[in-house]
Design an enzyme around this catalytic site. Structure first.
Site, PDB file in Angstrom:
ATOM      1  N   LEU A  70       1.461   3.437  -2.150  1.00  0.00           N
ATOM      2  CA  LEU A  70       0.983   4.627  -2.876  1.00  0.00           C
ATOM      3  C   LEU A  70      -0.186   5.290  -2.159  1.00  0.00           C
ATOM      4  O   LEU A  70      -0.760   6.254  -2.653  1.00  0.00           O
ATOM      5  CB  LEU A  70       0.560   4.235  -4.309  1.00  0.00           C
ATOM      6  CG  LEU A  70       1.678   3.637  -5.168  1.00  0.00           C
ATOM      7  CD1 LEU A  70       1.169   3.337  -6.571  1.00  0.00           C
ATOM      8  CD2 LEU A  70       2.881   4.570  -5.222  1.00  0.00           C
ATOM      9  N   GLY A  71      -0.529   4.799  -0.992  1.00  0.00           N
ATOM     10  CA  GLY A  71      -1.668   5.346  -0.226  1.00  0.00           C
ATOM     11  C   GLY A  71      -1.276   6.575   0.575  1.00  0.00           C
ATOM     12  O   GLY A  71      -0.149   7.076   0.485  1.00  0.00           O
ATOM     13  N   GLN A  72      -2.243   7.054   1.404  1.00  0.00           N
ATOM     14  CA  GLN A  72      -2.008   8.299   2.151  1.00  0.00           C
ATOM     15  C   GLN A  72      -0.813   8.164   3.097  1.00  0.00           C
ATOM     16  O   GLN A  72       0.054   9.036   3.136  1.00  0.00           O
ATOM     17  CB  GLN A  72      -3.265   8.655   2.973  1.00  0.00           C
ATOM     18  CG  GLN A  72      -3.118   9.982   3.713  1.00  0.00           C
ATOM     19  CD  GLN A  72      -4.138  10.204   4.809  1.00  0.00           C
ATOM     20  OE1 GLN A  72      -4.852   9.294   5.238  1.00  0.00           O
ATOM     21  NE2 GLN A  72      -4.201  11.441   5.298  1.00  0.00           N
ATOM     22  N   ASP A 124       2.615  -1.846  -4.443  1.00  0.00           N
ATOM     23  CA  ASP A 124       1.201  -1.463  -4.429  1.00  0.00           C
ATOM     24  C   ASP A 124       0.513  -2.220  -5.560  1.00  0.00           C
ATOM     25  O   ASP A 124       1.161  -2.781  -6.444  1.00  0.00           O
ATOM     26  CB  ASP A 124       1.032   0.070  -4.609  1.00  0.00           C
ATOM     27  CG  ASP A 124      -0.294   0.559  -4.000  1.00  0.00           C
ATOM     28  OD1 ASP A 124      -0.259   1.317  -3.018  1.00  0.00           O
ATOM     29  OD2 ASP A 124      -1.365   0.135  -4.501  1.00  0.00           O
ATOM     30  N   ILE A 125      -0.810  -2.200  -5.545  1.00  0.00           N
ATOM     31  CA  ILE A 125      -1.591  -2.956  -6.536  1.00  0.00           C
ATOM     32  C   ILE A 125      -1.520  -2.296  -7.902  1.00  0.00           C
ATOM     33  O   ILE A 125      -1.724  -2.929  -8.933  1.00  0.00           O
ATOM     34  CB  ILE A 125      -3.066  -3.076  -6.066  1.00  0.00           C
ATOM     35  CG1 ILE A 125      -3.903  -3.964  -6.992  1.00  0.00           C
ATOM     36  CG2 ILE A 125      -3.722  -1.711  -5.985  1.00  0.00           C
ATOM     37  CD1 ILE A 125      -3.712  -5.431  -6.772  1.00  0.00           C
ATOM     38  N   LYS A 151     -10.510  -4.177  11.827  1.00  0.00           N
ATOM     39  CA  LYS A 151      -9.425  -3.635  12.662  1.00  0.00           C
ATOM     40  C   LYS A 151      -9.311  -4.401  13.976  1.00  0.00           C
ATOM     41  O   LYS A 151      -8.225  -4.715  14.439  1.00  0.00           O
ATOM     42  CB  LYS A 151      -9.623  -2.136  12.911  1.00  0.00           C
ATOM     43  CG  LYS A 151      -9.358  -1.272  11.695  1.00  0.00           C
ATOM     44  CD  LYS A 151      -7.951  -1.495  11.151  1.00  0.00           C
ATOM     45  CE  LYS A 151      -7.676  -0.706   9.900  1.00  0.00           C
ATOM     46  NZ  LYS A 151      -6.360  -0.994   9.316  1.00  0.00           N
ATOM     47  N   TYR A 209     -15.159  -2.060   8.557  1.00  0.00           N
ATOM     48  CA  TYR A 209     -13.783  -1.598   8.775  1.00  0.00           C
ATOM     49  C   TYR A 209     -13.369  -1.840  10.224  1.00  0.00           C
ATOM     50  O   TYR A 209     -12.289  -2.362  10.499  1.00  0.00           O
ATOM     51  CB  TYR A 209     -13.712  -0.116   8.441  1.00  0.00           C
ATOM     52  CG  TYR A 209     -12.384   0.547   8.628  1.00  0.00           C
ATOM     53  CD1 TYR A 209     -12.157   1.424   9.692  1.00  0.00           C
ATOM     54  CD2 TYR A 209     -11.342   0.341   7.726  1.00  0.00           C
ATOM     55  CE1 TYR A 209     -10.941   2.062   9.854  1.00  0.00           C
ATOM     56  CE2 TYR A 209     -10.124   0.982   7.887  1.00  0.00           C
ATOM     57  CZ  TYR A 209      -9.940   1.842   8.945  1.00  0.00           C
ATOM     58  OH  TYR A 209      -8.730   2.495   9.105  1.00  0.00           O
ATOM     59  N   GLY A 235       0.829  -1.212   0.000  1.00  0.00           N
ATOM     60  CA  GLY A 235       0.000   0.000   0.000  1.00  0.00           C
ATOM     61  C   GLY A 235       0.859   1.255   0.000  1.00  0.00           C
ATOM     62  O   GLY A 235       0.503   2.287   0.557  1.00  0.00           O
TER      63      GLY A 235
HETATM   64  C1  VAH Z   1     -10.853   6.414   7.957  1.00  0.00           C
HETATM   65  N1  VAH Z   1      -8.790   7.726   7.877  1.00  0.00           N
HETATM   66  O1  VAH Z   1     -11.447   7.459   8.045  1.00  0.00           O
HETATM   67  C2  VAH Z   1      -9.345   6.415   8.218  1.00  0.00           C
HETATM   68  C3  VAH Z   1      -9.073   6.151   9.669  1.00  0.00           C
HETATM   69  C4  VAH Z   1      -9.583   6.854  11.990  1.00  0.00           C
HETATM   70  C5  VAH Z   1      -9.889   7.068  10.569  1.00  0.00           C
HETATM   71  O2  VAH Z   1      -9.277   4.838   9.997  1.00  0.00           O
HETATM   72  O3  VAH Z   1     -11.403   5.374   7.693  1.00  0.00           O
END
Ligand code: VAH
Length: 313
Positions: free
Chosen positions: A8-10, A32-33, A143, A139, A6
């Site tokens: 190329l991500g933020q 990266d993909i 996590k 998400y 990843g």
């Molecule tokens: C999001 N920037 O908004 C991420 C992060 C805490 C936020 O996990 O999903």
């Protein structure tokens, strides 16, 4: 020698450059993909890699002689909510492959968790390091499962896994994609370009945030700390500030007095934001490995406006 997924991500794009400065360009493999049209990481080793291809990930890591794996490839909260099954497969499948790669190579391991690992029943103020975690987003489920999986690889196989629960991260190099906290990045871009921003998160919605330089610093500090000193491993709460959209707007107005903020709430991302804490407690990170963020809201705002003006104007 560090392999990043990843890249190329933020986080990945800034981390790659920062680690190359620190440890030498040739010692940091960015993967990266997709290929790197933005040319942010092509000054050093780059490789297209699909984190769902575990076999290739081990081969690439072995060929590069990686002794540290930093796994950042994932879907963020809003995107994951729109594609929950794909999110489960990518976020959990990718993480499992990265942990297996670290185990095969005997490499150190880092993957981020998030304030998204908390849910509506978690205490919202001063959220403790160890507390109830019943997130209501895909998400968040990813996590929490990710935190437990990384702990498992440490206890069961001795993989030196480490991780941080990141707050919303604010940066000017690579815009985030598909997050809930992205409003806090977009607002600066819009302030520079149009002096106005319409926030999809409602006034009065508090979330933890941190400037990217502090996030990079925290990752390196954690990874370089003697593992024997760590009581926690894969989910340290880290944060630099707790802000609502109107707080960011008034910090911007100190620099750009004619800036205005409006609100058009997006129900889905508002609901995600409201399920997360308002302000988490980072004492464990401070005590166990010296976490110490430098940027507050005003200092971050000054730096963001200066750096973005140079980039956009
Ligand atoms: C999001 N920037 O908004 C991420 C992060 C805490 C936020 O996990 O999903």
């Amino acid at each position: 020698r560090i392999m990043i997924t990843g890249a190329l991500g933020q986080i990945g794009s800034e981390l790659t450059l920062h680690l190359r400065d620190l440890y030498g360009t040739e010692n940091v493999l960015a993967t990266d993909i997709k290929s790197d049209e933005s040319k942010t990481t092509t000054d050093g080793p780059f490789q297209i890699l699909d984190v769902l291809d575990g076999k290739t990930m081990v081969e690439v890591g072995r060929k590069f002689r990686a002794d540290s794996i930093i796994h950042l490839a994932a879907l963020l909260s809003a995107t994951a909510e729109n594609n929950p099954v794909f999110a489960w497969n990518l976020n959990m499948g990718g993480l499992l492959n990265a942990l297996e790669t670290a185990k095969e190579l005997g490499a150190q391991f880092f993957a981020p968790s998030s304030i998204g690992a908390f849910g509506p029943s978690t205490p919202k103020e001063g959220t403790p390091q160890d507390t109830i975690q019943r997130p209501t987003t895909m998400y968040g489920v990813n996590k929490v499962a990710g935190e437990l999986l990384a702990d498992y690889y440490f206890h069961r196989y001795g993989v030196d896994t480490r991780g941080l629960r990141f707050p919303g991260l604010i940066s000017y190099q690579t815009p985030p994609g598909g997050g809930t906290t992205d409003y806090a990045v977009e607002i600066y871009y819009e302030a520079i370009k149009h002096r106005t921003y319409t926030s999809y998160i409602a006034k009065g919605t508090y979330l933890d945030m941190m400037y990217m330089p502090d996030a990079l610093e925290a990752m390196i500090l954690l990874m370089e700390t003697d593992g024997g000193k760590l009581k926690h491993r894969n989910a340290f709460n880290v944060t630099a500030m707790s802000v609502a959209p109107e707080d960011v707007a008034s910090a911007i107005q100190k620099e750009l007095p004619d800036f205005t903020i409006k609100y058009e709430v997006d129900p889905m991302r508002q609901q995600i934001a409201e399920s997360w804490p308002n302000q988490i407690d980072a004492t464990a990170a401070k005590e166990e490995w010296g976490f110490n963020p430098k940027f507050n809201l005003d200092e971050m705002t000054k730096d963001m406006i200066m750096k973005l003006s140079n980039k956009l104007l």
